[in-house]
Motif scaffolding. Structure first.
Motif, PDB file in Angstrom:
ATOM      1  N   THR A 155      -4.691   4.813  -9.519  1.00 38.73           N
ATOM      2  CA  THR A 155      -3.911   5.514 -10.544  1.00 38.73           C
ATOM      3  C   THR A 155      -2.497   4.950 -10.625  1.00 38.73           C
ATOM      4  OG1 THR A 155      -5.194   7.543 -10.174  1.00 38.73           O
ATOM      5  CG2 THR A 155      -3.071   7.776 -11.292  1.00 38.73           C
ATOM      6  N   ALA A 156      -1.887   4.695  -9.449  1.00 35.37           N
ATOM      7  CA  ALA A 156      -0.528   4.157  -9.433  1.00 35.37           C
ATOM      8  C   ALA A 156      -0.486   2.758 -10.032  1.00 35.37           C
ATOM      9  CB  ALA A 156      -0.006   4.123  -7.996  1.00 35.37           C
ATOM     10  N   VAL A 157      -1.477   1.927  -9.724  1.00 37.33           N
ATOM     11  CA  VAL A 157      -1.519   0.568 -10.266  1.00 37.33           C
ATOM     12  C   VAL A 157      -1.625   0.601 -11.789  1.00 37.33           C
ATOM     13  CG1 VAL A 157      -2.934  -1.530 -10.401  1.00 37.33           C
ATOM     14  CG2 VAL A 157      -2.444  -0.500  -8.184  1.00 37.33           C
ATOM     15  N   ARG A 158      -2.505   1.480 -12.292  1.00 40.13           N
ATOM     16  CA  ARG A 158      -2.646   1.574 -13.755  1.00 40.13           C
ATOM     17  C   ARG A 158      -1.353   2.041 -14.408  1.00 40.13           C
ATOM     18  NH1 ARG A 158      -7.767   3.683 -12.251  1.00 40.13           N
ATOM     19  NH2 ARG A 158      -6.983   5.813 -12.502  1.00 40.13           N
TER      20      ARG A 158
ATOM     21  N   LEU B 172       0.813  -1.216   0.000  1.00 45.64           N
ATOM     22  CA  LEU B 172       0.000   0.000   0.000  1.00 45.64           C
ATOM     23  C   LEU B 172       0.844   1.262   0.000  1.00 45.64           C
ATOM     24  CD1 LEU B 172      -2.866   1.243   0.300  1.00 45.64           C
ATOM     25  CD2 LEU B 172      -2.579   1.064   2.761  1.00 45.64           C
ATOM     26  N   VAL B 173       1.827   1.345   0.897  1.00 46.42           N
ATOM     27  CA  VAL B 173       2.659   2.546   0.999  1.00 46.42           C
ATOM     28  C   VAL B 173       3.476   2.735  -0.279  1.00 46.42           C
ATOM     29  CG1 VAL B 173       4.521   3.648   2.293  1.00 46.42           C
ATOM     30  CG2 VAL B 173       2.745   2.373   3.505  1.00 46.42           C
TER      31      VAL B 173
ATOM     32  N   TRP C 131     -11.417   7.317   0.394  1.00 46.91           N
ATOM     33  CA  TRP C 131     -11.751   7.184  -1.034  1.00 46.91           C
ATOM     34  C   TRP C 131     -10.684   7.854  -1.896  1.00 46.91           C
ATOM     35  CZ3 TRP C 131     -15.225   4.035  -3.090  1.00 46.91           C
ATOM     36  CH2 TRP C 131     -15.551   4.180  -4.426  1.00 46.91           C
ATOM     37  N   LYS C 132     -10.154   8.972  -1.426  1.00 44.34           N
ATOM     38  CA  LYS C 132      -9.076   9.652  -2.141  1.00 44.34           C
ATOM     39  C   LYS C 132      -7.828   8.778  -2.192  1.00 44.34           C
ATOM     40  CE  LYS C 132      -6.898  13.178  -4.001  1.00 44.34           C
ATOM     41  NZ  LYS C 132      -7.196  13.604  -5.389  1.00 44.34           N
ATOM     42  N   VAL C 133      -7.519   8.117  -1.058  1.00 42.89           N
ATOM     43  CA  VAL C 133      -6.381   7.196  -1.024  1.00 42.89           C
ATOM     44  C   VAL C 133      -6.590   6.074  -2.037  1.00 42.89           C
ATOM     45  CG1 VAL C 133      -5.176   5.479   0.397  1.00 42.89           C
ATOM     46  CG2 VAL C 133      -5.791   7.706   1.376  1.00 42.89           C
ATOM     47  N   LYS C 134      -7.791   5.529  -2.064  1.00 37.82           N
ATOM     48  CA  LYS C 134      -8.115   4.448  -3.004  1.00 37.82           C
ATOM     49  C   LYS C 134      -7.932   4.905  -4.445  1.00 37.82           C
ATOM     50  CE  LYS C 134     -11.580   2.398  -5.597  1.00 37.82           C
ATOM     51  NZ  LYS C 134     -12.258   2.908  -6.790  1.00 37.82           N
TER      52      LYS C 134
END
Length: 499
Positions: free
Chosen positions: A471-474, A296-297, A463-466
């Motif tokens: 975005t990072a995963v994509r 996550l981090v 929700w913002k964290v999610k």
């Protein structure tokens, strides 16, 4: 807005009611009661679109006349406390046209569910004028005689005696030597199961019409609790309150319902976000379980690294840095370092919301009770002179006459007195105390509502964290795909298959 409203009551002489008066009021006509020897004139009543009498095949044709029908019903009922008719009120749908669809649908419903059972139906369709452009309230009323009709057109019996028998099949006598029996209805018209069937049938017919018209709306005959919808119920406003609200006059009932609707909107938003975040966590866990996948981090770090690389101005870089610090500080302050931590946080919110909902249910129920007690108190005061008048009469015949003339008011007085005594057993009605309690409950509601909003604000942060992690995963997926495409292709010589 699609609406389900379906109520049924009984028209009773014990309440000072008349079948003729009820029929005249609903149809907007002037009818004469042979039983009471008086006219009921409602010809000036506005909003009556049309009315009709729907008869089963075996009913006398003269009963198609409203006055003839209900005088026959009144004549067949001899008791001073007789139950005369079932009285129904059902909302029509604003999504349907009034004549071509609503009235046609209602008539089909009445023939299918009532006339087919041998019931006589006196139906009237209403739609009050909305001079200020408010939402129309089309609905229909109908009366059905409680006493069934025999196949020869005569009135039958409502109940039959079913004697209680001993083990040897002999009738049992009570202490006075009379046979013990149970009064069994001869029809199922008054049973809860039949009412449930009618309510469900009406909802199904309306929903079928919605589907036919391609409308994405539905109604449900069940209460919120039976539907499994965890929302606070509103209170019935009534025609007078609705009329005042449409004119811009804010009422206590209107304010109460606005509070309920606002709270329900927050509850629905919170539960939706929690559910979506739990679904996302499950998907993210499955993804993170794969070999060499960042945690996550790391994903959040990837996101802000991308943001930093894409920021061309000093102002943009500072803004990104500020947001990153706020996000990390928020996660650190709440001990959220892994998806398990995030899941635990959501579970805590879910538990909190359930507890707040329980608290608000209790507050809501008590506030409704206090409002009812206020109404009871006002009614008690207005009817006290009627009761006092009875106490001044000493002669039995005069008392009996007075009771008959004021039966409805006296019954209401006794009811309100009983309700007030339940709240104030010592007989000292202290409405000031209840008013203070209501004010305290309102303040407690504000506190509870603020706690709901706090939970929602925290969910918005989560929700913002999610969104950032997604975005990072994509980005990482696109980067991996590009690396794979840029790798040099190694060609292998084709084996000589002739060897």
């Amino acid at each position: 807005m699609a609406l389900f409203h379906f109520t049924v009551t009984q028209t009773k002489r014990s309440k000072g009611q008349s079948a003729i008066a009820s029929a005249a009021y609903r149809s907007g006509e002037k009818l004469y009661s042979e039983y009471y020897g008086e006219y009921s004139d409602y010809t000036r009543k506005r909003g009556v679109i049309c009315s009709d009498i729907l008869l089963p095949p075996h009913a006398p044709k003269e009963y198609a006349d409203r006055q003839t029908l209900w005088n026959a019903v009144e004549k067949a009922e001899r008791g001073k406390n007789a139950q005369l008719a079932y009285s129904f009120e059902i909302s029509l749908q604003n999504e349907f046209s009034l004549l071509e669809e609503n009235i046609a649908l209602a008539r089909e419903f009445l023939f299918r569910e009532f006339v087919s059972r041998g019931m006589t139906v006196d139906v009237s369709f209403h739609e009050k004028e909305c001079e200020d452009g408010g939402t129309p309230n089309p609905h229909f009323h109908f009366l059905c005689p409680i006493r069934p009709m025999e196949q020869d057109g005569t009135w039958g019996i409502k109940q039959r005696r079913e004697y209680v028998l001993d083990e040897e099949g002999n009738r049992i006598r009570d202490a006075n030597g009379k046979y013990v029996f149970n009064a069994v209805p001869t029809t199922d018209w008054g049973s809860p199961e039949t009412l449930e069937h009618w309510r469900e049938a009406w909802a199904e017919m309306c929903n079928a019409k919605f589907a036919e018209k391609g409308l994405d709306v539905r109604i449900d005959h069940r209460s919120y609790e039976r539907q499994g919808v965890d929302l606070l119920p509103t209170i019935h406003e009534g025609a007078t309150v609705r009329a005042m609200e449409k004119k811009g006059i804010r009422t206590e009932k209107g304010e109460f319902n606005r509070w309920i609707k606002a709270t329900n909107a927050v509850i629905k938003d919170i539960r939706k976000k929690i559910s979506l975040l739990f679904d996302w966590i499950a998907e993210a866990k499955a993804e993170l379980a794969k070999p060499q996948t960042p945690d996550l981090v790391s994903l959040l770090n990837d996101y802000y690294t991308q943001r930093k690389a894409g920021a061309y101005s000093q102002k943009g870089k500072i803004s990104n840095l500020k947001e990153m610090n706020e996000t990390y500080n928020y996660l650190r302050a709440n001990g959220i370092y892994t998806l398990e931590d995030l899941e635990s946080r959501l579970q805590s919110h879910r538990t909190t919301v359930d507890g707040l909902k329980t608290t608000m249910d209790s507050q809501n129920a008590r506030m409704k009770a206090i409002r009812s007690l206020n109404d009871y108190s006002a009614t008690y005061k207005s009817l006290k002179p009627v009761y006092d008048g009875l106490q001044k009469i000493k002669f039995e015949k005069s008392r009996a006459k007075y009771k008959t003339e004021h039966a409805d008011k006296l019954k209401m007085f006794y009811t309100t007195r009983r309700k007030l005594t339940e709240e104030f057993p010592d007989g000292k009605v202290d409405m000031g105390k209840l008013s203070k309690e209501y004010d305290t409950l309102e303040q407690e509601h504000e506190t509870t509502y603020a706690e709901f909003k706090t939970v929602r604000e925290d969910l918005q942060r989560l929700w913002k964290v999610k969104s950032n992690i997604d975005t990072a995963v994509r980005f990482n997926q696109r980067t991996a795909e590009q690396k794979l495409q840029n790798q040099p292709q190694i060609r292998h010589k084709k084996e000589d298959m002739t060897r």
